[in-house]
Design a protein around this motif. Structure first.
Motif, PDB file in Angstrom:
ATOM      1  N   THR B 100      48.260  30.635  38.493  1.00 18.74           N
ATOM      2  CA  THR B 100      47.475  30.954  39.684  1.00 18.74           C
ATOM      3  C   THR B 100      48.055  32.232  40.263  1.00 18.74           C
ATOM      4  N   ASP B 181      41.786  33.404  40.205  1.00 15.77           N
ATOM      5  CA  ASP B 181      41.951  31.975  40.469  1.00 15.77           C
ATOM      6  C   ASP B 181      40.620  31.229  40.369  1.00 15.77           C
ATOM      7  N   ALA B 185      40.112  28.411  37.392  1.00 14.09           N
ATOM      8  CA  ALA B 185      39.744  27.033  37.735  1.00 14.09           C
ATOM      9  C   ALA B 185      38.731  26.508  36.714  1.00 14.09           C
ATOM     10  N   HIS B 189      41.917  25.280  34.266  1.00 16.44           N
ATOM     11  CA  HIS B 189      42.353  24.130  35.057  1.00 16.44           C
ATOM     12  C   HIS B 189      41.358  22.972  34.928  1.00 16.44           C
ATOM     13  N   ASN B 235      45.858  25.699  43.290  1.00 16.19           N
ATOM     14  CA  ASN B 235      44.515  26.284  43.144  1.00 16.19           C
ATOM     15  C   ASN B 235      43.434  25.294  43.587  1.00 16.19           C
ATOM     16  N   MET B 239      39.453  24.826  42.361  1.00 11.15           N
ATOM     17  CA  MET B 239      39.418  23.678  41.448  1.00 11.15           C
ATOM     18  C   MET B 239      38.360  22.673  41.906  1.00 11.15           C
TER      19      MET B 239
END
Lengths: 284, 284
Positions: B100, B181, B185, B189, B235, B239
């Motif tokens: 991140t 970021d 995501a 992520h 994050n 997310m």
């Protein structure tokens, strides 16, 4: 294991083609017959060394078979099994490679000739590729093949089906058709749906920032849309159950994230990691 | 590219260790210093050929460094960057490898010494394994490294950061920290959360019927729980957005399944398959 005489494969794609290659590589059959609708594709499969003989007629193709393996798409499997049973010799073993079992078994067993020759099977092997060009002789090695006999399945046919799938390299598991479908909804059909959902969610302009988690997590989203639509609808009930379990599990994570709850996320991830470690142990 | 003098790595795990191996394998630095809290682990990394010199003091370890790469867990990166900037030479380049960027960049740039030396970076490479024992000298080859300079980033440091990450084999992408970021995501992520959700959903007694879709789809669920809890919370906002997009996409599938709508499932799968094919094209 005695060498088989003639094995006929109905539907010579990735799975049917790999069965042909495995039979020939391992010298398991005198003659491998490929049966399909498209003569050009069958000829290509023969040129690839998958088949000895090709036929666009089920009746002609199964006439001398010891074993018929039906590897057509899910919606056609039961009908092809019944055709094979009708036109094949009395001693014929009919088995299949479908990803779902309950509806297929019910339809085939409704017919006397069908139930006297049929042992339903599902070799858990495949890839996102389709067609006999993607076939591999070792596709089944150390893979699980689930047989789903019922109280109508003749004992001698079950024995022969075990031997047949084992001879291709499979480990055999046995369960009833409904339990198979309930489990496969979780172990295969849900992972496919999740992979496609993940692939479809990531905006195209972000693809250059995707890493290994996306690559591996979406691999099977490259599979054939028609095939997977059929499988999902064929196994609709168990699939809805598996989806609900997944959604509820993902909700636990979202709730923990929304409430900034590090302990719950840690615990949630640790449980998943533990299950995944068990899978790796089982696969050794 | 001129050979670097001293490169110091703070945090010698999978990523830091792979940077050390790559620097040495490619002869990019005269001296590679490893900085960490655990002398035994640092000694092991040195024995593995990852490091020339080890230190448990940031102050001592960065004293003569041209470049410091911070590879500690997300929650510690900003503080370690600031320490490196404080104790290193005036000409120092500080870069990091965090998943991140926005919070880290904001914290480091709040400090004058920090912002005069720092270029935030995220090499998109890794694996579910952790620790320097899993390090590989080719981990970064042909992988994307995202740099997230701001209007405060010194131009010469940005040039040096580009050269540094390129020299390890990375392709460079540049964007601002918030866009990074938001994208990660979705691209990393979310795929990790989905893999863990999938791994945690499948009942253990069904694991013997899992196939390749489960195996690949849950691989990264074996990753470090603590690390991923930190990344998700770091994050959190992006997310939650990515999760909502995924849930909505999966809902489309469930609705189609519940209403037995073959056309919609087919279309839904085809769209996912098309995106996945674009990813493969980009990766060539």
């Amino acid at each position: 294991l005695d060498r088989l005489g003639t094995v006929a494969i109905i539907g010579v794609g990735l799975i049917g083609g790999s069965i042909g290659l495995a039979l020939r590589a391992r010298g398991l059959a005198q003659t491998v017959v490929g049966i399909g609708r498209d003569l050009d594709r069958l000829s290509e499969a023969k040129e690839r060394g998958i088949l000895d003989v090709i036929s666009i007629s089920v009746e002609a193709g199964v006439a001398n078979a010891d074993v018929v393996v039906v590897c057509t798409p899910p919606a056609r499997i039961a009908e092809d099994c019944l055709q094979a049973a009708q036109f094949g010799p009395q001693s014929l073993l009919v088995t299949d490679a479908g990803s779902t079992k309950a509806r297929i078994v019910a339809r085939v067993e409704a017919d006397p000739r069908g139930r006297s020759s049929f042992v339903a099977a599902h070799p858990i092997a495949g890839s996102e590729r389709k067609g006999s060009a993607a076939a591999r002789s070792n596709l089944f090695e150390n893979q699980t093949c689930v047989l789903t006999p019922t109280n109508q399945t003749p004992v001698d046919r079950l024995d022969r089906a075990r031997s047949f799938w084992k001879s291709l390299g499979c480990r055999i598991l046995e369960t009833d058709p409904k339990s198979h479908d309930a489990a496969l909804a979780f172990t295969s059909h849900l992972p496919h749906a999740v992979a496609a959902a993940l692939a479809g969610t990531v905006p195209e302009e972000m693809l250059s920032m995707c890493g290994g988690a996306y690559r591996d997590g979406t691999r099977v989203a490259g599979s054939d849309p028609q095939l997977w639509t059929e499988i999902f609808l064929e196994n609709r009930g168990p699939m809805i159950t598996a989806l609900a379990a997944f959604e509820s599990h993902l909700n636990q994570f979202r709730n923990a994230l929304e409430t900034d709850d590090a302990d719950s996320i840690l615990q949630w991830w640790s449980q998943a990691k533990a299950v995944r470690a068990k899978f790796d142990q089982n696969s050794l």
